[in-house]
Design a protein around this motif. Structure first.
Motif, PDB file in Angstrom:
ATOM      1  N   SER A 145       4.864   6.083   3.041  1.00 21.55           N
ATOM      2  CA  SER A 145       4.477   5.529   1.733  1.00 21.55           C
ATOM      3  C   SER A 145       5.673   5.300   0.827  1.00 21.55           C
ATOM      4  CB  SER A 145       3.490   6.476   1.039  1.00 21.55           C
ATOM      5  OG  SER A 145       4.037   7.765   0.892  1.00 21.55           O
ATOM      6  N   ARG A 195       3.061   0.872  -2.283  1.00 18.19           N
ATOM      7  CA  ARG A 195       2.563   0.149  -3.455  1.00 18.19           C
ATOM      8  C   ARG A 195       3.603  -0.846  -3.961  1.00 18.19           C
ATOM      9  NH1 ARG A 195      -2.002   2.390  -5.961  1.00 18.19           N
ATOM     10  NH2 ARG A 195      -2.558   4.490  -5.228  1.00 18.19           N
ATOM     11  N   GLN A 200       1.349  -2.073  -8.743  1.00 19.49           N
ATOM     12  CA  GLN A 200       0.832  -0.783  -8.270  1.00 19.49           C
ATOM     13  C   GLN A 200      -0.318  -0.924  -7.276  1.00 19.49           C
ATOM     14  OE1 GLN A 200       2.179   2.437  -8.835  1.00 19.49           O
ATOM     15  NE2 GLN A 200       3.802   0.991  -9.378  1.00 19.49           N
ATOM     16  N   PHE A 202      -1.662  -1.661  -3.386  1.00 16.35           N
ATOM     17  CA  PHE A 202      -1.129  -1.432  -2.050  1.00 16.35           C
ATOM     18  C   PHE A 202      -0.705  -2.758  -1.413  1.00 16.35           C
ATOM     19  CE2 PHE A 202      -3.593   2.535  -2.413  1.00 16.35           C
ATOM     20  CZ  PHE A 202      -2.628   3.444  -1.980  1.00 16.35           C
TER      21      PHE A 202
END
Length: 269
Positions: A145, A195, A200, A202
């Protein structure tokens, strides 16, 4: 006193034995792997000793989004057909399926992967003698991430660009010389867990799913990958030069793009 010394000696011996066992197979117990195993290999028997590949990876990763993993052949007599890199605790654990041509023997290849949380990074090695497993335990978190290094528009602008770098002093067309090369491929390899830093939202998964490296008509290796391969994939490998003047790389991604480039063998890159 004699009994005390004997006890100390036994404890020391046990400590040495444990250390040797950990060095030979540093993988830790993994309930996740027990759940994954059948999906990856079915009912095939796996030996966790005698693997012809050694795995090098940092115990504590400097950057969880670009963890170097080196596969190096230790048994010169083994014929290694395939190696599968699995990161137990990643959302998509199978990071890469690597298939090797004869020119890659002995196998010596480095790739960079994402590690999402503390995990075993295991390698299954397929040979005519059977399936072997070894690996490393890596302390890293957040790799899948971690924000991309470039904004999406900038990343997509250079999509598919490739660069070859050669190491050593061999002449460009010296047949049967052992050489070392590095191929860099420009691609964001979005994992679907990152993100957009502005919206913001994904960013949808978009990654290299297949890659081939050829010298002339000879296949060196192929890679079938997923979201665990790092942004801008890099592969550094040793191979036997067959005299072809260039390497050809073919890659596809999950959006249906196909990239192909012929990279001249020029020392130093």
């Amino acid at each position: 006193m004699a009994h005390t010394l004997s006890a100390v000696a036994v404890i020391a011996l046990l400590g040495v034995t444990s250390a040797l066992a950990a060095e030979q197979n540093p993988l830790t117990p993994s309930p996740t792997w027990e759940d994954l195993r059948f999906d990856v290999v079915g009912e095939r028997t796996i030996s966790d000793v005698g693997s012809p590949l050694a795995v090098e990876a940092p115990y504590r990763a400097h950057d969880a989004a670009t963890v170097p993993v080196i596969l190096r052949q230790t048994d010169a007599d083994a014929t290694i057909k395939k190696a599968t890199v699995i990161i137990d605790e990643n959302p998509a654990p199978v990071a890469a399926d690597l298939t090797f041509g004869p020119g890659m023997a002995p196998v010596d290849i480095e790739l960079r992967v994402r590690v999402n949380q503390y995990s075993n990074v295991r390698v299954l090695t397929e040979t005519p003698a059977g399936l072997f497993m070894t690996g490393r335990y890596v302390k890293a978190s957040g790799g899948c991430s971690a924000p991309a290094s470039r904004d999406p528009e900038q990343a997509l602008a250079g999509l598919g660009q490739m660069k070859l770098r050669l190491f050593g002093e061999a002449e460009p067309q010296q047949s049967m010389a052992r050489r070392e090369a590095q191929i860099m491929l420009r691609h964001p390899n979005y994992s679907g867990l990152q993100r957009n830093q502005v919206t913001q939202l994904f960013i949808p998964a978009h990654f290299i799913d297949h890659m081939e490296v050829w010298q002339g008509d000879e296949m060196l290796f192929t890679m079938d990958g997923g979201i665990s391969i790092s942004e801008n994939p890099v592969f550094r490998f040793g191979y036997t030069d067959n005299g072809a003047p260039s390497l050809r790389v073919v890659a596809t991604d999950t959006e249906g793009n196909r990239f192909e480039q012929v990279l001249a063998k020029t020392a130093g890159g």
